[in-house]
Scaffold this motif. Structure first.
Motif, PDB file in Angstrom:
ATOM      1  N   ALA A   1       4.778  18.840   9.330  1.00 57.06           N
ATOM      2  CA  ALA A   1       6.184  18.559   9.022  1.00 57.06           C
ATOM      3  C   ALA A   1       6.519  17.090   9.211  1.00 57.06           C
ATOM      4  CB  ALA A   1       7.089  19.418   9.897  1.00 57.06           C
ATOM      5  N   GLY A   2       5.550  16.287   9.606  1.00 61.98           N
ATOM      6  CA  GLY A   2       5.775  14.852   9.740  1.00 61.98           C
ATOM      7  C   GLY A   2       6.226  14.384  11.103  1.00 61.98           C
ATOM      8  N   VAL A   3       6.102  15.222  12.132  1.00 64.23           N
ATOM      9  CA  VAL A   3       6.517  14.829  13.482  1.00 64.23           C
ATOM     10  C   VAL A   3       5.586  13.745  14.023  1.00 64.23           C
ATOM     11  CG1 VAL A   3       6.775  15.603  15.873  1.00 64.23           C
ATOM     12  CG2 VAL A   3       7.573  17.047  13.987  1.00 64.23           C
ATOM     13  N   LYS A   4       6.182  12.650  14.504  1.00 68.53           N
ATOM     14  CA  LYS A   4       5.412  11.546  15.089  1.00 68.53           C
ATOM     15  C   LYS A   4       6.106  11.051  16.352  1.00 68.53           C
ATOM     16  CE  LYS A   4       3.729   9.872  10.607  1.00 68.53           C
ATOM     17  NZ  LYS A   4       3.678   8.725   9.676  1.00 68.53           N
TER      18      LYS A   4
ATOM     19  N   GLU B   1      -6.917  10.133  25.021  1.00 65.20           N
ATOM     20  CA  GLU B   1      -8.274  10.663  24.890  1.00 65.20           C
ATOM     21  C   GLU B   1      -8.938  10.170  23.610  1.00 65.20           C
ATOM     22  OE1 GLU B   1     -11.673  12.426  26.051  1.00 65.20           O
ATOM     23  OE2 GLU B   1      -9.833  12.398  27.241  1.00 65.20           O
ATOM     24  N   CYS B   2      -8.336  10.457  22.444  1.00 66.64           N
ATOM     25  CA  CYS B   2      -8.943  10.054  21.159  1.00 66.64           C
ATOM     26  C   CYS B   2      -8.472   8.682  20.718  1.00 66.64           C
ATOM     27  CB  CYS B   2      -8.659  11.091  20.080  1.00 66.64           C
ATOM     28  SG  CYS B   2      -6.929  11.188  19.567  1.00 66.64           S
ATOM     29  N   LYS B   3      -7.497   8.106  21.441  1.00 64.31           N
ATOM     30  CA  LYS B   3      -6.964   6.758  21.182  1.00 64.31           C
ATOM     31  C   LYS B   3      -6.192   6.664  19.869  1.00 64.31           C
ATOM     32  CE  LYS B   3      -8.947   5.609  24.980  1.00 64.31           C
ATOM     33  NZ  LYS B   3      -8.126   5.567  26.218  1.00 64.31           N
ATOM     34  N   GLN B   4      -5.748   7.783  19.338  1.00 66.99           N
ATOM     35  CA  GLN B   4      -4.874   7.763  18.166  1.00 66.99           C
ATOM     36  C   GLN B   4      -3.628   6.958  18.530  1.00 66.99           C
ATOM     37  OE1 GLN B   4      -2.616  11.412  17.056  1.00 66.99           O
ATOM     38  NE2 GLN B   4      -3.796  11.303  15.160  1.00 66.99           N
ATOM     39  N   ARG B   5      -3.321   5.927  17.755  1.00 61.72           N
ATOM     40  CA  ARG B   5      -2.292   4.957  18.145  1.00 61.72           C
ATOM     41  C   ARG B   5      -0.888   5.551  18.160  1.00 61.72           C
ATOM     42  NH1 ARG B   5      -3.657  -0.385  18.244  1.00 61.72           N
ATOM     43  NH2 ARG B   5      -1.520  -0.988  17.704  1.00 61.72           N
ATOM     44  N   THR B   6      -0.629   6.490  17.268  1.00 65.90           N
ATOM     45  CA  THR B   6       0.639   7.211  17.262  1.00 65.90           C
ATOM     46  C   THR B   6       0.340   8.700  17.340  1.00 65.90           C
ATOM     47  OG1 THR B   6       1.805   5.530  15.957  1.00 65.90           O
ATOM     48  CG2 THR B   6       2.721   7.750  15.937  1.00 65.90           C
ATOM     49  N   VAL B   7       0.861   9.369  18.355  1.00 64.75           N
ATOM     50  CA  VAL B   7       0.630  10.805  18.469  1.00 64.75           C
ATOM     51  C   VAL B   7       1.355  11.509  17.327  1.00 64.75           C
ATOM     52  CG1 VAL B   7       1.145  12.865  19.833  1.00 64.75           C
ATOM     53  CG2 VAL B   7       0.250  10.819  20.951  1.00 64.75           C
ATOM     54  N   ILE B   8       0.588  12.250  16.533  1.00 68.55           N
ATOM     55  CA  ILE B   8       1.129  12.987  15.398  1.00 68.55           C
ATOM     56  C   ILE B   8       1.189  14.462  15.766  1.00 68.55           C
ATOM     57  CG2 ILE B   8       0.782  13.589  12.973  1.00 68.55           C
ATOM     58  CD1 ILE B   8      -0.713  10.958  12.645  1.00 68.55           C
ATOM     59  N   GLY B   9       2.356  15.066  15.596  1.00 68.16           N
ATOM     60  CA  GLY B   9       2.560  16.438  16.038  1.00 68.16           C
ATOM     61  C   GLY B   9       3.081  16.450  17.462  1.00 68.16           C
ATOM     62  N   THR B  10       2.996  17.582  18.109  1.00 59.06           N
ATOM     63  CA  THR B  10       3.501  17.730  19.484  1.00 59.06           C
ATOM     64  C   THR B  10       2.791  16.771  20.434  1.00 59.06           C
ATOM     65  OG1 THR B  10       3.986  20.061  19.063  1.00 59.06           O
ATOM     66  CG2 THR B  10       3.829  19.383  21.367  1.00 59.06           C
TER      67      THR B  10
ATOM     68  N   LYS C   1       9.291  16.947  19.726  1.00 58.76           N
ATOM     69  CA  LYS C   1       9.628  15.827  18.861  1.00 58.76           C
ATOM     70  C   LYS C   1       9.974  14.637  19.725  1.00 58.76           C
ATOM     71  CE  LYS C   1      11.605  18.702  15.177  1.00 58.76           C
ATOM     72  NZ  LYS C   1      12.809  18.933  14.329  1.00 58.76           N
ATOM     73  N   GLN C   2      10.115  13.470  19.085  1.00 59.41           N
ATOM     74  CA  GLN C   2      10.379  12.263  19.852  1.00 59.41           C
ATOM     75  C   GLN C   2      11.675  12.377  20.645  1.00 59.41           C
ATOM     76  OE1 GLN C   2       9.080   8.812  18.090  1.00 59.41           O
ATOM     77  NE2 GLN C   2       9.649   7.546  19.815  1.00 59.41           N
ATOM     78  N   SER C   3      12.624  13.135  20.143  1.00 55.88           N
ATOM     79  CA  SER C   3      13.923  13.250  20.806  1.00 55.88           C
ATOM     80  C   SER C   3      14.028  14.459  21.729  1.00 55.88           C
ATOM     81  CB  SER C   3      15.028  13.353  19.739  1.00 55.88           C
ATOM     82  OG  SER C   3      14.803  14.471  18.916  1.00 55.88           O
ATOM     83  N   SER C   4      12.957  15.220  21.875  1.00 59.63           N
ATOM     84  CA  SER C   4      13.035  16.490  22.612  1.00 59.63           C
ATOM     85  C   SER C   4      12.901  16.321  24.123  1.00 59.63           C
ATOM     86  CB  SER C   4      11.927  17.446  22.137  1.00 59.63           C
ATOM     87  OG  SER C   4      12.073  17.772  20.781  1.00 59.63           O
ATOM     88  N   LYS C   5      13.508  17.244  24.829  1.00 58.15           N
ATOM     89  CA  LYS C   5      13.374  17.288  26.280  1.00 58.15           C
ATOM     90  C   LYS C   5      11.988  17.794  26.655  1.00 58.15           C
ATOM     91  CE  LYS C   5      15.305  19.685  30.321  1.00 58.15           C
ATOM     92  NZ  LYS C   5      16.363  20.617  30.780  1.00 58.15           N
TER      93      LYS C   5
ATOM     94  N   VAL D   1      10.348   6.194   9.706  1.00 56.55           N
ATOM     95  CA  VAL D   1      10.724   7.591   9.945  1.00 56.55           C
ATOM     96  C   VAL D   1      11.770   8.087   8.956  1.00 56.55           C
ATOM     97  CG1 VAL D   1      10.150   7.462  12.392  1.00 56.55           C
ATOM     98  CG2 VAL D   1      12.507   7.023  11.674  1.00 56.55           C
ATOM     99  N   GLN D   2      12.491   7.164   8.306  1.00 51.00           N
ATOM    100  CA  GLN D   2      13.503   7.569   7.332  1.00 51.00           C
ATOM    101  C   GLN D   2      12.890   8.026   6.008  1.00 51.00           C
ATOM    102  OE1 GLN D   2      16.679   7.818   9.389  1.00 51.00           O
ATOM    103  NE2 GLN D   2      17.105   7.694   7.217  1.00 51.00           N
ATOM    104  N   ARG D   3      11.643   7.689   5.766  1.00 51.14           N
ATOM    105  CA  ARG D   3      10.996   8.081   4.516  1.00 51.14           C
ATOM    106  C   ARG D   3      10.991   9.602   4.385  1.00 51.14           C
ATOM    107  NH1 ARG D   3       5.241   5.852   4.937  1.00 51.14           N
ATOM    108  NH2 ARG D   3       4.990   7.290   3.186  1.00 51.14           N
ATOM    109  N   GLY D   4      11.645  10.094   3.332  1.00 48.21           N
ATOM    110  CA  GLY D   4      11.684  11.527   3.107  1.00 48.21           C
ATOM    111  C   GLY D   4      12.660  12.255   4.006  1.00 48.21           C
ATOM    112  N   ARG D   5      13.399  11.493   4.837  1.00 50.02           N
ATOM    113  CA  ARG D   5      14.350  12.125   5.768  1.00 50.02           C
ATOM    114  C   ARG D   5      15.669  11.365   5.756  1.00 50.02           C
ATOM    115  NH1 ARG D   5       9.842  11.393   9.171  1.00 50.02           N
ATOM    116  NH2 ARG D   5       8.626  13.281   9.568  1.00 50.02           N
TER     117      ARG D   5
END
Length: 400
Positions: A67-70, A78-87, A120-124, A276-280
């Motif tokens: 769904a595009g959550v970043k 661990e994997c050093k992915q620069r932006t966590v994608i998903g939860t 999500k980025q805004s979630s508690k 983040v506005q792309r498509g949203r």
């Protein structure tokens, strides 16, 4: 809840094995305003499920990356992915340690450490049981090794060799220019053709399995249970990934549910806002004028798009770019003029707690006293310097 999210059956599931059985995965292809959604399971069956309708919660979210959550500015340690994608999965026992979904499900880091789930980025942050004492389930469906046929949204002619032709999934992919991830698969057909097909991208599912493949194991009781009847929650999370403490996250009594009329603030830098506005909600350079300023919620379009008014103009912002402005500290008898000027019960000499994220502080100081690097190095006791902290976030007075 968003189109593309990958789900498994939830606590109120009452449809037998229409999903294929426990652990079988499906994709959300549409979300309704009556707190239900349409799901296409990987076995090809399509059905409507409850996500709060009638108090029932039929699903659990196994992966929201499609769904595009970043989580901008947060790296998987661990994997050093620069932006966590998903939860995002944050260790509550180690300083600044985060895992992506793949690494969390893959048992990286200490299994006896307790983690927080941040949807999500805004979630508690939500405190979870330890993985060492939790039940693991195996995901089944359209994963590498699955034998597949054309599905409900097939639109590729005889690329597969014709109706009824079989192919084998070779890997999970990201689909083209779609904003999501892990929302497509590469398939090799018996005729030798190799192509990539949608698996939730844009709400489309091109395939169904004849024989399921084995996906990653997951922790069922650690998954989010969607309930859109609870409306949209904007919790205290940060751009740089430095949340408030676990105790603060769990005990805060501030209302963080967004309603029409609430005040919100755009708190991320221009380049990240554009992304983040792309498509949203779309993008305009004039949106940068809203960064660090307080706007008013005019309408809640969906769980991702919020209409916010600034100076008579209405913009559609992605929910992850917004923070709700707490109005708790305003004088109860404030006039409208005072409200617009954000008058608070703070006096020179009071000690306040300053936010720990320099980028967020710098953005919010725009038009509210200015910014200096020294502002993050200690207590600020000048009324003008602390002006923005009191209207946007929690303040803490210390008494002798």
């Amino acid at each position: 809840m968003s189109v593309g999210v990958r789900v498994v059956r939830g606590p109120d599931w009452n449809y037998g094995d229409k999903d294929g059985g426990e652990g079988h995965v499906g994709s959300i292809i549409a979300v309704s305003q009556d707190n239900s959604c349409d799901v296409v399971w990987d076995n090809g069956r399509e059905m409507k499920c409850n996500i709060g309708k009638g108090g029932k919660r039929d699903l659990r979210v196994v992966d929201n990356a499609p769904a595009g959550v970043k989580h901008l500015g947060v790296q998987c340690d661990e994997c050093k992915q620069r932006t966590v994608i998903g939860t995002r999965w944050k260790c509550s026992e180690c300083h600044d340690y985060d895992l992506c979904t793949i690494c969390y499900y893959g048992d990286k880091h200490n299994l006896s450490h307790q983690f927080l789930r941040i949807n999500k980025q805004s979630s508690k942050p939500i405190k979870l049981p330890k993985r060492a004492t939790s039940q693991r389930m195996r995901a089944l469906g359209i994963f590498p090794g699955a034998v597949v046929l054309r599905g409900k949204d097939w639109s590729y002619g005889t690329q597969d060799g014709g109706q009824g032709s079989e192919g084998k999934v070779t890997e999970i992919r990201n689909y083209g220019g779609d904003t999501g991830a892990r929302n497509a698969v590469k398939v090799k057909w018996k005729n030798g053709e190799i192509n990539v097909y949608k698996l939730g991208a844009g709400g489309k599912v091109d395939l169904k399995f004849m024989e399921p493949g084995v996906g990653t194991d997951y922790y069922r009781d650690h998954l989010d249970i969607p309930d859109s009847s609870a409306r949209i929650t904007r919790e205290t999370s940060t751009f740089e990934g430095n949340e408030s403490s676990t105790e603060e996250a769990e005990t805060s009594s501030v209302d963080t549910v967004l309603h029409v009329g609430d005040r919100v603030c755009v708190f991320i830098p221009a380049e990240d806002l554009k992304q983040v506005q792309r498509g949203r909600g779309g993008w305009s350079m004039r949106m940068t004028e809203c960064i660090g300023r307080i706007g008013k919620v005019k309408n809640i379009e969906s769980d991702e798009i919020i209409e916010v008014e600034y100076d008579g103009n209405t913009w559609q912002f992605y929910q992850g770019a917004l923070r709700k402005v707490s109005m708790m500290a305003i004088h109860a008898n404030s006039t409208k003029e005072h409200l617009e000027k954000r008058v608070y019960d703070i006096k020179p000499g009071d000690t306040v707690k300053i936010l720990s994220e320099p980028k967020t502080v710098e953005l919010l100081q725009k038009g509210h006293g200015g910014w200096e690097d020294a502002m993050i190095k200690g207590s600020i006791n000048d009324l003008l310097s602390i002006f923005f902290f009191t209207h946007a976030y929690y303040t803490y007075k210390q008494t002798a």
